[in-house]
Every structure is written in structure tokens, then in C-alpha cells.
Design a protein around this motif. Structure first.
Motif, short mmCIF file in Angstrom:
data_model
loop_
_atom_site.label_atom_id
_atom_site.label_comp_id
_atom_site.label_asym_id
_atom_site.label_seq_id
_atom_site.Cartn_x
_atom_site.Cartn_y
_atom_site.Cartn_z
N GLY A 218 -7.77 -16.19 11.48
CA GLY A 218 -7.06 -16.48 10.24
C GLY A 218 -7.55 -15.64 9.08
O GLY A 218 -6.76 -15.12 8.29
N MET A 219 -8.88 -15.49 8.96
CA MET A 219 -9.45 -14.68 7.89
C MET A 219 -9.09 -13.21 8.07
O MET A 219 -8.78 -12.50 7.10
N LYS A 220 -9.12 -12.75 9.30
CA LYS A 220 -8.75 -11.35 9.55
C LYS A 220 -7.29 -11.11 9.20
O LYS A 220 -6.93 -10.08 8.61
N LYS A 221 -6.42 -12.06 9.56
CA LYS A 221 -5.00 -11.94 9.24
C LYS A 221 -4.80 -11.86 7.73
O LYS A 221 -4.02 -11.03 7.24
N ALA A 222 -5.51 -12.71 6.99
CA ALA A 222 -5.40 -12.69 5.52
C ALA A 222 -5.84 -11.34 4.98
O ALA A 222 -5.18 -10.75 4.11
N TRP A 223 -6.97 -10.83 5.48
CA TRP A 223 -7.48 -9.54 5.03
C TRP A 223 -6.48 -8.42 5.32
O TRP A 223 -6.18 -7.59 4.45
N GLU A 224 -5.95 -8.38 6.52
CA GLU A 224 -5.02 -7.32 6.90
C GLU A 224 -3.76 -7.36 6.04
O GLU A 224 -3.22 -6.31 5.66
N GLU A 225 -3.30 -8.54 5.70
CA GLU A 225 -2.11 -8.67 4.86
C GLU A 225 -2.40 -8.27 3.42
O GLU A 225 -1.61 -7.54 2.79
N LEU A 226 -3.52 -8.74 2.89
CA LEU A 226 -3.82 -8.48 1.48
C LEU A 226 -4.08 -7.00 1.22
O LEU A 226 -3.66 -6.47 0.19
N LYS A 227 -4.74 -6.33 2.13
CA LYS A 227 -5.04 -4.91 1.87
C LYS A 227 -3.78 -4.04 1.91
O LYS A 227 -3.78 -2.92 1.40
N GLU A 228 -2.69 -4.58 2.50
CA GLU A 228 -1.44 -3.83 2.54
C GLU A 228 -0.50 -4.19 1.40
O GLU A 228 0.58 -3.60 1.27
N ARG A 229 -0.90 -5.14 0.56
CA ARG A 229 -0.05 -5.51 -0.57
C ARG A 229 0.18 -4.31 -1.48
O ARG A 229 -0.71 -3.48 -1.67
N LYS A 230 1.35 -4.23 -2.06
CA LYS A 230 1.69 -3.06 -2.89
C LYS A 230 0.78 -2.95 -4.11
O LYS A 230 0.56 -1.84 -4.63
N GLU A 231 0.23 -4.07 -4.58
CA GLU A 231 -0.65 -4.02 -5.75
C GLU A 231 -2.01 -3.42 -5.40
O GLU A 231 -2.74 -2.96 -6.29
N VAL A 232 -2.37 -3.46 -4.13
CA VAL A 232 -3.67 -2.95 -3.68
C VAL A 232 -3.53 -1.47 -3.34
O VAL A 232 -2.72 -1.08 -2.50
N THR A 233 -4.34 -0.64 -3.98
CA THR A 233 -4.22 0.81 -3.76
C THR A 233 -5.26 1.36 -2.80
O THR A 233 -5.07 2.43 -2.24
N SER A 234 -6.36 0.64 -2.60
CA SER A 234 -7.39 1.07 -1.66
C SER A 234 -8.21 -0.14 -1.24
O SER A 234 -8.23 -1.16 -1.93
N SER A 235 -8.91 0.00 -0.11
CA SER A 235 -9.77 -1.09 0.34
C SER A 235 -10.98 -0.54 1.07
O SER A 235 -10.97 0.60 1.55
N ILE A 236 -12.03 -1.36 1.12
CA ILE A 236 -13.25 -1.03 1.87
C ILE A 236 -13.61 -2.22 2.74
O ILE A 236 -13.70 -3.35 2.26
N ASP A 237 -13.83 -1.97 4.02
CA ASP A 237 -14.26 -2.98 4.97
C ASP A 237 -15.74 -2.76 5.25
O ASP A 237 -16.13 -1.72 5.80
N LEU A 238 -16.58 -3.73 4.85
CA LEU A 238 -18.02 -3.67 5.10
C LEU A 238 -18.44 -4.64 6.21
O LEU A 238 -19.61 -4.92 6.37
N PHE A 239 -17.48 -5.14 6.93
CA PHE A 239 -17.60 -6.16 7.96
C PHE A 239 -17.86 -7.54 7.37
O PHE A 239 -17.06 -8.44 7.53
N ASP A 240 -18.98 -7.73 6.70
CA ASP A 240 -19.27 -9.03 6.10
C ASP A 240 -18.26 -9.37 5.01
O ASP A 240 -17.97 -10.54 4.76
#
Length: 259
Positions: A218-240
Motif C-alpha cells: 500500500g505504501m509503495k502504491k501511494a509513493w508510485e502514484e504521488l511521484k507521478e502527479r503533475k505537481e511533482v517535478t522530481s523525486s528521490i528514493d532513499l529506500f527508507d
């Protein structure tokens, strides 16, 4: 480490890169100065002393958990040291939060999930002139967090269900938010809801940090969706944790970086 988390870490380990993969000057310097830096401020010594005391505290109380619960301890009655051991960020991540706030001189900060107040202390200490709004559903945890942060006068504590207390605060204060650290109610729906509630208060310079992005499906799904939102221009995955950026000058890009 549960099986899902182990699988996720295996993927992360083989995808993560370092500064040599970063072509953007902003993210290159962000990585070297803020993520990979090992600098530790002497200002944080007392906070780590509080952490050490919590890790020895045998006091027991009943947890009020409105989220997904713990994968380590399902008992509602837990000791402070157990909560400190399993729920607090490690010092490395706490210091990372501290460096971000100091580097950008962030003045308005939201923390979702106060827990025992260690990260709250780091964020308050990073800029004593900032306003830290922290939200926690559990009154016993919040009582400890208040004691841990008794010397910090720039913290606004909010007790109760975040689904209610967060929009109430934002409606009353209507603040512009520089930094969000979301570490509460580890469910897909809550993670998306929190983001949507806070989004109107973010600016192009804001950073939204979402903790435990690989904790569950569920948390991974939320992360994957949010980072693709049009308002989000970049993201960083640090695992934690994952970081979301909103600067329209950034080229849409998603980084998986070693931490």
C-alpha cells in the motif's frame, strides 16, 4: 525485515546510484551536501542523549494507533524503549532532516507522526526561528514528545486524528509550508489523503518527505502514484523515505540514490 520489505530492498540495492548519475547541478549538490554528508552538529548532542534515555525507558503504556500498526509488535501495550527501538528514525536520517532545514533555511515545517519527538527536536533545533507543526494521535506518545522538546519553543503540538486535526490547522492558519515529513498512518489511503490536504500550501521550493515508502504494498502504491502527479517535478528514493519536489524548472526525473 518482512518478506515484502526484503524484496523491495533487493530491488533498491540493484537500482541505487550515486552522484555520478546526477546531471542536474541542483540534485548533484543536494546529494553531496545533504544526503551523503556525514557532518553532525554539536547542537544535536542533547537530542541524542534523550534518544539514549528513551531506549532504556521501561515505562509501559497502551498505544492508540489509528494507522496500519506495527509489523514488529502487534501488542497495544508497549514499553517506551520498544517504541524508541522500532519507531524512531536512526540518527543518520534525523541529521539529514536537520541539514535540509538548515541548508534551505526552511521556516514552516509540518511533521505527521510525532511519535516520541526525536525528529521533532531535530527539526526545531535546525532553525529556532521556524514554526514546526507536529501531529500525533497517541496522547501518551505526545506527552513524552513534549517532555523531550520542553526547551524548544517553536513547536506547535496537535493531538488527535490527523485526518481531522491537519485540515483544521491548515484552514485556521493557512500557512505556506516549506517542508513536510509524513511518518504517520502507514496506509495507502491516508498517505494520499495527507498529500492532497497539504498540496495547496506547498510552493515551488517545498519538499515533501514521505517515510517508509517500501514498508508495504500500500505504501509503495501511494509513493508510485504521488511521484507521478503533475505537481511533482522530481523525486528521490532513499529506500527508507522518498522526497518529492515541486520546482517547475526541474525536468521530470526520478532518482534512486544510495543513502
Amino acid at each position: 525485515m518482512n518478506f515484502f520489505l526484503a524484496q523491495e530492498y533487493f530491488k533498491y540495492f540493484h537500482l541505487k546510484t550515486d552522484e555520478h548519475s546526477l546531471h542536474s547541478p541542483f540534485f548533484y549538490h543536494f546529494y553531496l551536501k545533504l544526503i551523503k554528508s556525514s557532518s553532525i552538529s554539536n547542537d544535536c548532542k542533547s537530542i541524542e542523549e534523550n534518544r539514549a534515555a528513551l531506549l532504556k525507558d521501561e515505562t509501559e503504556f497502551v498505544i492508540k494507533d489509528l494507522g496500519a500498526g506495527s509489523k514488529v509488535n502487534q501488542s497495544k501495550s508497549r514499553t517506551v524503549k520498544s517504541i524508541a527501538r522500532h519507531s524512531l528514525s536512526n540518527p543518520k536520517f534525523s541529521q539529514f532532516l536537520y541539514r535540509i532545514i538548515q541548508h534551505f533555511n526552511f521556516e514552516s515545517i509540518i511533521e505527521l507522526g510525532t511519535s516520541l519527538g526525536i525528529n521533532t527536536a531535530y527539526m526545531a533545533q535546525a532553525n529556532p526561528d521556524a514554526s514546526v507543526f507536529t501531529f500525533e494521535a497517541d496522547p501518551n506518545a505526545l506527552k513524552i514528545a513534549r517532555e523531550v522538546n520542553k526547551e524548544h519553543k517553536n513547536i506547535n503540538f496537535h493531538e488527535g486524528d490527523i485526518a481531522n486535526s491537519l485540515p483544521n490547522m491548515l484552514q485556521k492558519s493557512n500557512p505556506t509550508i516549506d517542508l513536510v515529513y509524513a511518518d504517520a498512518n502507514h496506509t495507502y489511503q491516508a498517505s494520499v489523503d495527507y498529500f492532497n490536504i497539504i498540496l495547496p500550501h506547498l510552493t515551488s521550493g517545498s519538499i515533501y518527505i514521505m517515510d517508509d515508502i517500501h514498508w508495504s504494498a500500500g505504501m509503495k502504491k501511494a509513493w508510485e502514484e504521488l511521484k507521478e502527479r503533475k505537481e511533482v517535478t522530481s523525486s528521490i528514493d532513499l529506500f527508507d523515505a522518498g522526497l518529492l519536489f515541486f520546482n517547475s524548472d526541474f525536468k521530470k526525473q526520478h532518482h534512486v540514490l544510495d543513502f
